[in-house]
Design a protein around this motif. Structure first.
Motif, mmCIF file in Angstrom:
data_model
loop_
_atom_site.group_PDB
_atom_site.id
_atom_site.type_symbol
_atom_site.label_atom_id
_atom_site.label_comp_id
_atom_site.label_asym_id
_atom_site.label_seq_id
_atom_site.Cartn_x
_atom_site.Cartn_y
_atom_site.Cartn_z
ATOM 1 N N GLY A 49 23.358 38.121 49.889
ATOM 2 C CA GLY A 49 22.364 37.428 49.062
ATOM 3 C C GLY A 49 21.989 38.236 47.840
ATOM 4 N N LEU A 50 21.804 39.535 48.038
ATOM 5 C CA LEU A 50 21.479 40.403 46.914
ATOM 6 C C LEU A 50 22.670 40.516 45.962
ATOM 7 C CD1 LEU A 50 18.967 41.915 46.024
ATOM 8 C CD2 LEU A 50 19.830 43.930 47.183
ATOM 9 N N LEU A 51 23.867 40.556 46.498
ATOM 10 C CA LEU A 51 25.068 40.581 45.665
ATOM 11 C C LEU A 51 25.126 39.340 44.774
ATOM 12 C CD1 LEU A 51 27.840 41.812 44.897
ATOM 13 C CD2 LEU A 51 28.804 40.503 46.809
ATOM 14 N N ILE A 52 24.806 38.192 45.343
ATOM 15 C CA ILE A 52 24.829 36.939 44.573
ATOM 16 C C ILE A 52 23.783 36.979 43.452
ATOM 17 C CG2 ILE A 52 24.324 34.457 44.718
ATOM 18 C CD1 ILE A 52 25.699 34.587 47.532
ATOM 19 N N THR A 53 22.590 37.504 43.742
ATOM 20 C CA THR A 53 21.574 37.586 42.676
ATOM 21 C C THR A 53 22.037 38.527 41.569
ATOM 22 O OG1 THR A 53 20.284 39.386 43.686
ATOM 23 C CG2 THR A 53 19.668 37.115 44.280
ATOM 24 N N GLY A 54 22.700 39.621 41.944
ATOM 25 C CA GLY A 54 23.209 40.548 40.937
ATOM 26 C C GLY A 54 24.283 39.916 40.071
ATOM 27 N N ILE A 55 25.193 39.186 40.702
ATOM 28 C CA ILE A 55 26.248 38.496 39.942
ATOM 29 C C ILE A 55 25.632 37.449 39.017
ATOM 30 C CG2 ILE A 55 28.217 36.923 40.164
ATOM 31 C CD1 ILE A 55 28.969 38.541 42.723
ATOM 32 N N ALA A 56 24.619 36.743 39.507
ATOM 33 C CA ALA A 56 23.938 35.749 38.665
ATOM 34 C C ALA A 56 23.295 36.419 37.452
ATOM 35 C CB ALA A 56 22.890 34.996 39.485
ATOM 36 N N ALA A 57 22.679 37.574 37.655
ATOM 37 C CA ALA A 57 22.064 38.301 36.536
ATOM 38 C C ALA A 57 23.127 38.747 35.533
ATOM 39 C CB ALA A 57 21.276 39.504 37.050
ATOM 40 N N LEU A 58 24.241 39.254 36.034
ATOM 41 C CA LEU A 58 25.324 39.685 35.140
ATOM 42 C C LEU A 58 25.878 38.502 34.353
ATOM 43 C CD1 LEU A 58 27.260 41.867 34.114
ATOM 44 C CD2 LEU A 58 28.729 41.356 36.087
ATOM 45 N N CYS A 59 26.118 37.390 35.023
ATOM 46 C CA CYS A 59 26.610 36.186 34.341
ATOM 47 C C CYS A 59 25.614 35.701 33.296
ATOM 48 C CB CYS A 59 26.908 35.081 35.353
ATOM 49 S SG CYS A 59 28.327 35.421 36.398
ATOM 50 N N GLY A 60 24.328 35.706 33.649
ATOM 51 C CA GLY A 60 23.298 35.301 32.688
ATOM 52 C C GLY A 60 23.298 36.192 31.465
ATOM 53 N N SER A 61 23.431 37.480 31.668
ATOM 54 C CA SER A 61 23.475 38.422 30.553
ATOM 55 C C SER A 61 24.662 38.134 29.634
ATOM 56 C CB SER A 61 23.558 39.857 31.093
ATOM 57 O OG SER A 61 23.667 40.786 30.057
ATOM 58 N N ILE A 62 25.822 37.942 30.231
ATOM 59 C CA ILE A 62 27.031 37.671 29.453
ATOM 60 C C ILE A 62 26.908 36.358 28.689
ATOM 61 C CG2 ILE A 62 29.495 37.119 29.656
ATOM 62 C CD1 ILE A 62 29.543 39.165 32.025
ATOM 63 N N ILE A 63 26.397 35.337 29.340
ATOM 64 C CA ILE A 63 26.259 34.025 28.696
ATOM 65 C C ILE A 63 25.283 34.095 27.523
ATOM 66 C CG2 ILE A 63 25.383 31.669 29.032
ATOM 67 C CD1 ILE A 63 26.600 31.870 31.914
ATOM 68 N N ILE A 64 24.172 34.800 27.703
ATOM 69 C CA ILE A 64 23.196 34.906 26.616
ATOM 70 C C ILE A 64 23.805 35.655 25.428
ATOM 71 C CG2 ILE A 64 20.992 35.939 25.928
ATOM 72 C CD1 ILE A 64 19.990 35.249 28.783
ATOM 73 N N PHE A 65 24.572 36.704 25.693
ATOM 74 C CA PHE A 65 25.251 37.414 24.601
ATOM 75 C C PHE A 65 26.291 36.536 23.924
ATOM 76 C CE2 PHE A 65 23.996 41.784 26.057
ATOM 77 C CZ PHE A 65 23.515 42.214 24.824
ATOM 78 N N ALA A 66 27.050 35.783 24.731
ATOM 79 C CA ALA A 66 28.158 34.990 24.196
ATOM 80 C C ALA A 66 27.699 33.735 23.458
ATOM 81 C CB ALA A 66 29.109 34.610 25.321
ATOM 82 N N ARG A 67 26.634 33.124 23.931
ATOM 83 C CA ARG A 67 26.164 31.873 23.336
ATOM 84 C C ARG A 67 24.661 31.941 23.082
ATOM 85 N NH1 ARG A 67 29.560 27.245 23.611
ATOM 86 N NH2 ARG A 67 27.608 26.204 23.191
ATOM 87 N N PRO A 68 24.252 32.776 22.143
ATOM 88 C CA PRO A 68 22.821 32.908 21.888
ATOM 89 C C PRO A 68 22.225 31.599 21.371
ATOM 90 C CG PRO A 68 24.074 33.983 20.163
ATOM 91 C CD PRO A 68 25.050 33.559 21.210
#
Length: 147
Positions: A49-68
């Motif tokens: 569960g914690l791994l999934i939250t971490g992956i979600a945070a990483l994906c969110g970070s990448i998406i915000i950088f890629a598509r501001p």
């Protein structure tokens, strides 16, 4: 994009990346999560569960950088708020990890000293993670107005 607008999406994205790094640190150092609190089964459901939250945070970070943009920040902030609530709500799963009361599990999760009779872990990291998720959500909601 001017400096203020660029900063508006970078701050939440960097905070989400920090959330990811803290999560990785917890997953690596918390031997209770890695062994189902000392039993023989490796990598208990809370670890995943914690791994999934971490992956979600990483994906969110990448998406915000890629598509501001405003919509991206809003979606990221909303998702981060959900992750924050998920981490707080984890206390309700106290019986799954062998605690008799939610207060005991909360003491383990949010305590600043090691819980008695637990395997090695770094107390306080979960607190830091929860606080950073809240800060990340607030930053996402507040910076979206600057775009």
């Amino acid at each position: 994009m001017d400096d203020n607008k660029e900063r508006a999406f970078r701050v939440p994205a960097v905070l989400l990346f920090v959330d990811f790094l803290i999560t990785v640190l917890i997953l690596y150092t918390d031997h209770n999560l890695q062994t189902d609190f000392g039993t023989t089964s490796p990598y208990f459901i809370h670890w995943y569960g914690l791994l999934i939250t971490g992956i979600a945070a990483l994906c969110g970070s990448i998406i915000i950088f890629a598509r501001p943009g405003r919509k991206t920040l809003t979606a990221g902030a909303t998702g981060t708020l959900i992750l924050f609530l998920f981490l707080i709500g984890d206390v309700a799963t106290y019986q799954m990890v062998g605690f008799t009361t939610p207060v005991q599990f909360a003491t383990y999760l949010f305590g600043i000293s090691a819980y008695p009779h637990s395997l090695p872990y770094v107390p306080g990291l979960y607190d830091i993670l929860v606080i950073f998720y809240l800060i990340s959500a607030i930053a996402g909601f507040s910076y979206r107005h600057k775009l």
